[in-house]
Design a protein around this motif. Structure first.
Motif, short mmCIF file in Angstrom:
data_model
loop_
_atom_site.label_atom_id
_atom_site.label_comp_id
_atom_site.label_asym_id
_atom_site.label_seq_id
_atom_site.Cartn_x
_atom_site.Cartn_y
_atom_site.Cartn_z
N GLU A 349 35.11 46.70 45.19
CA GLU A 349 35.54 45.30 45.07
C GLU A 349 34.38 44.42 44.62
O GLU A 349 34.54 43.51 43.80
N ASN A 353 34.33 42.18 41.39
CA ASN A 353 34.10 40.73 41.48
C ASN A 353 32.96 40.31 40.56
O ASN A 353 33.05 39.31 39.85
N ALA A 354 31.86 41.08 40.61
CA ALA A 354 30.68 40.72 39.81
C ALA A 354 31.05 40.69 38.34
O ALA A 354 30.73 39.73 37.62
N ARG A 356 34.06 40.52 36.96
CA ARG A 356 35.13 39.59 36.58
C ARG A 356 34.72 38.13 36.72
O ARG A 356 35.10 37.30 35.91
N HIS A 357 33.94 37.82 37.78
CA HIS A 357 33.67 36.40 38.03
C HIS A 357 32.28 35.94 37.60
O HIS A 357 32.06 34.75 37.45
N ASP A 380 24.22 40.93 42.04
CA ASP A 380 24.28 40.74 40.58
C ASP A 380 23.49 39.49 40.19
O ASP A 380 23.13 38.69 41.04
N GLY A 384 26.78 33.16 39.88
CA GLY A 384 26.77 32.69 41.28
C GLY A 384 28.16 32.34 41.74
O GLY A 384 29.10 32.28 40.95
N SER A 394 42.19 36.70 39.18
CA SER A 394 42.27 36.89 40.63
C SER A 394 43.65 37.39 41.03
O SER A 394 44.65 36.97 40.48
N LEU A 395 43.67 38.29 42.01
CA LEU A 395 44.96 38.71 42.56
C LEU A 395 45.24 37.96 43.86
O LEU A 395 45.89 38.45 44.75
N GLN A 397 42.56 36.09 45.69
CA GLN A 397 41.37 35.94 46.54
C GLN A 397 41.50 36.76 47.82
O GLN A 397 41.26 36.27 48.92
N MET A 398 41.88 38.00 47.67
CA MET A 398 42.06 38.86 48.85
C MET A 398 40.87 39.81 49.01
O MET A 398 40.76 40.48 50.02
N GLY A 399 40.02 39.88 47.97
CA GLY A 399 38.98 40.91 47.96
C GLY A 399 38.01 40.79 49.12
O GLY A 399 37.85 41.72 49.92
N LEU A 400 37.35 39.60 49.24
CA LEU A 400 36.33 39.43 50.28
C LEU A 400 36.97 39.54 51.67
O LEU A 400 36.40 40.14 52.58
N1 LIG Z 1 29.95 38.43 42.17
C1 LIG Z 1 30.56 37.24 42.10
N2 LIG Z 1 30.16 36.33 41.17
C2 LIG Z 1 30.77 35.11 41.10
N3 LIG Z 1 31.77 34.72 41.91
C3 LIG Z 1 32.21 35.58 42.85
C4 LIG Z 1 31.62 36.89 43.01
N4 LIG Z 1 32.26 37.50 44.03
C5 LIG Z 1 33.19 36.63 44.49
N5 LIG Z 1 33.16 35.49 43.79
C6 LIG Z 1 33.97 34.29 44.02
O1 LIG Z 1 34.60 34.43 45.28
C7 LIG Z 1 36.00 34.31 45.14
C8 LIG Z 1 36.67 35.21 46.15
O2 LIG Z 1 36.54 36.58 45.80
P1 LIG Z 1 37.69 37.58 46.18
O3 LIG Z 1 37.29 38.94 45.78
O4 LIG Z 1 38.02 37.35 47.63
O5 LIG Z 1 38.93 37.06 45.37
P2 LIG Z 1 39.24 37.28 43.82
O6 LIG Z 1 38.30 38.25 43.21
O7 LIG Z 1 39.30 35.91 43.20
O8 LIG Z 1 40.71 37.86 43.90
P3 LIG Z 1 41.15 39.36 44.25
O9 LIG Z 1 39.93 40.09 44.68
O10 LIG Z 1 42.12 39.18 45.34
O11 LIG Z 1 41.71 39.88 43.00
C9 LIG Z 1 36.28 34.65 43.71
O12 LIG Z 1 37.45 34.02 43.25
C10 LIG Z 1 35.07 34.12 42.99
O13 LIG Z 1 35.19 32.75 42.73
#
Ligand SMILES: Nc1ncnc2c1ncn2[C@@H]1O[C@H](COP(=O)(O)OP(=O)(O)OP(=O)(O)O)[C@@H](O)[C@H]1O
Ligand SMILES: [Mg+2]
Length: 437
Positions: A349, A353-354, A356-357, A380, A384, A394-395, A397-400
């Motif tokens: 995850e 996240n790294a 994708r975001h 990463d 930030g 995002s699916l 924000q369930m990942g964290l």
């Molecule tokens: N490595 C990262 N770099 C930048 N932003 C991040 C990173 N990891 C998390 N985030 C931020 O934290 C938010 C929450 O992450 P989370 O994994 O819970 O949800 P998501 O990735 O948006 O959705 P999902 O994991 O459910 O598909 C993200 O939407 C993003 O804004």
């Protein structure tokens, strides 16, 4: 402002105030002592001159003797003055040992006293003049007052030292208490405090130890329950998968065999029906396979954690050749399958996240063995946390949240730090021998 600084600061202010009050009282008392001493001495001198003049005033020699009798006196000076106001002879004050500083002398100075006695000798009219001189008395008082002040200063210094030692001792205990609470909040339920020292500290330490013990018991029974639930779930799934496989599989195979025979028939209608039945059976078989895979997934972890992480990295590296992936994985003895699964999912995850975001150029994965726990970090250098760059999908924000849940089920915890890039750190306790009921 720290508690230690506040306590010591207030005591220091109190001591300075009491020093000032003590000093003021000392000065007021000393001032009245000087005044009384000088006045008493002056009145004595005045009486003695008056007595002498009443008895014998026939010759100036007598007057010289009167004046010289004051030679070396501490508080009164005498002078013989002629008609032209010229001093014929005068006495000197006794030598001062160590004169007081000027500021002190000015503070102590009593009102000056003087008296004149006219002597009407027929051939030599003159005046005997007495004046007060408080310097010697002030020097004495300065001696005593400075000693008393130094004693007060020493007392204040000793008080401050004793109070600082007592405060430092008390704070040392509270620091240990704070460290213990931090350990507990990080899941370190083995933390204990020494129940030593004053009764108040002993009671606090005992309360803390009792609380830590209870938390440890709860956490262990919680883990046992989680493990049991998971075992039950896995058993149930395996049972369903087995039944599905054993009950449906042979019949599907039989249908396929029969459909193949029909598909080879000379009769065109039977042939087409056979083909349709075979296709339908194939379709059902694909679905059953999918259901079976979900019920009993063939995990990449079956080949170990390190190859599984390497697969994850390869997955993203193929799609993002511009990102540099670095990994440091030390052996992780003490993690059971659930622990390894959690580590794998956290890395999966965090990488996702790294990429994708954050739009990073470098991602570092570390899995380290830390005595009684395993640390997993994914760092990463992307945009930030605040900056979700376009393209992030995002699916919900369930990942964290999912990571947190997985960790808390295993008695672990995690931190997320943002800044330039994001750093996820997760800590998992190693498995202890938990008796599974
Ligand atoms: N490595 C990262 N770099 C930048 N932003 C991040 C990173 N990891 C998390 N985030 C931020 O934290 C938010 C929450 O992450 P989370 O994994 O819970 O949800 P998501 O990735 O948006 O959705 P999902 O994991 O459910 O598909 C993200 O939407 C993003 O804004
Ligand atoms: Mg996510």
């Amino acid at each position: 402002m720290s508690l230690q600084f506040r306590v010591l600061g207030s005591i220091a202010v109190l001591l300075v105030l009491s020093l000032l009050c003590g000093g003021t009282l000392l000065i007021l008392h000393a001032r009245s002592v000087v005044e009384v001493e000088v006045r008493t001495a002056f009145q004595g001198a005045e009486n003695s001159v008056r007595d002498t003049l009443q008895s014998d005033v026939q010759h100036t020699v007598t007057m010289r003797q009167v004046v010289s009798s004051f030679e070396g006196q501490r508080h009164v000076r005498a002078a013989l003055i002629n008609e032209q106001e010229k001093v014929i002879v005068s006495s000197e004050i006794g030598r001062l040992k160590d004169p007081a500083p000027q500021w002190f002398a000015r503070l102590m100075m009593p009102p000056p006293l003087s008296a004149r006695f006219n002597i009407k000798l027929p051939q030599y009219p003159c005046v005997v003049e007495l004046t007060s001189d408080p310097r010697s008395e002030i020097a004495d008082v300065w001696d005593h007052a400075s000693d008393a002040f130094v004693a007060m200063l020493l007392f204040c210094a000793a008080t401050m030292t004793a109070v600082s030692l007592a405060v430092a001792y008390a704070l040392r205990f509270f620091r240990r208490f704070q460290t213990g609470l931090l350990a507990i909040s990080d899941g370190g339920y083995d933390a204990r405090l020494d129940a030593k020292g004053p009764p108040e500290f002993v009671a606090l330490a005992q309360g803390f130890n009792h609380m830590a013990g209870r938390l440890k018991t709860f956490s262990e029974s919680n883990q046992r329950l989680q493990q049991q639930i998971q075992n039950v779930q896995e058993e149930e799934r395996s049972g369903i998968a087995r039944d599905l496989h054993d009950e449906v599989g042979p019949y599907l195979f039989a249908i396929q065999v029969d459909a193949n025979i029909l598909a080879k028939s000379a009769e065109p209608q039977t042939r087409s029906m056979g083909t349709a039945i075979r296709d339908a059976a194939l379709h059902v078989q694909t679905h059953v396979k999918e259901i079976l895979r979900q019920l009993r997934p063939v995990s990449s972890l079956d080949f170990g954690l390190e190859p599984a992480i390497a697969d994850l990295i390869a997955f993203w590296a193929r799609r993002h050749p511009d990102i540099r992936f670095e990994r440091t994985i030390t052996a992780t003895p003490g993690l059971d399958r659930r622990g390894e699964d959690a580590v794998y999912r956290i890395v999966q995850e965090s990488l996702s996240n790294a990429v994708r975001h954050g739009r990073p150029t470098r991602i570092e994965i570390v899995i380290a063995d830390q005595t009684d726990r395993v640390m997993v970090s994914v760092t990463d250098d992307g945009g930030g946390l605040k900056q979700d760059l376009p393209g992030g999908m995002s699916l919900g924000q369930m990942g964290l949240m999912g990571m947190q849940e997985r960790l808390s089920m295993l008695g672990g915890h995690m931190t997320v730090e943002g800044g330039r890039g994001v750093s996820i750190r997760a800590f998992l306790p190693k498995v202890r021998e938990l008796e599974i009921a």
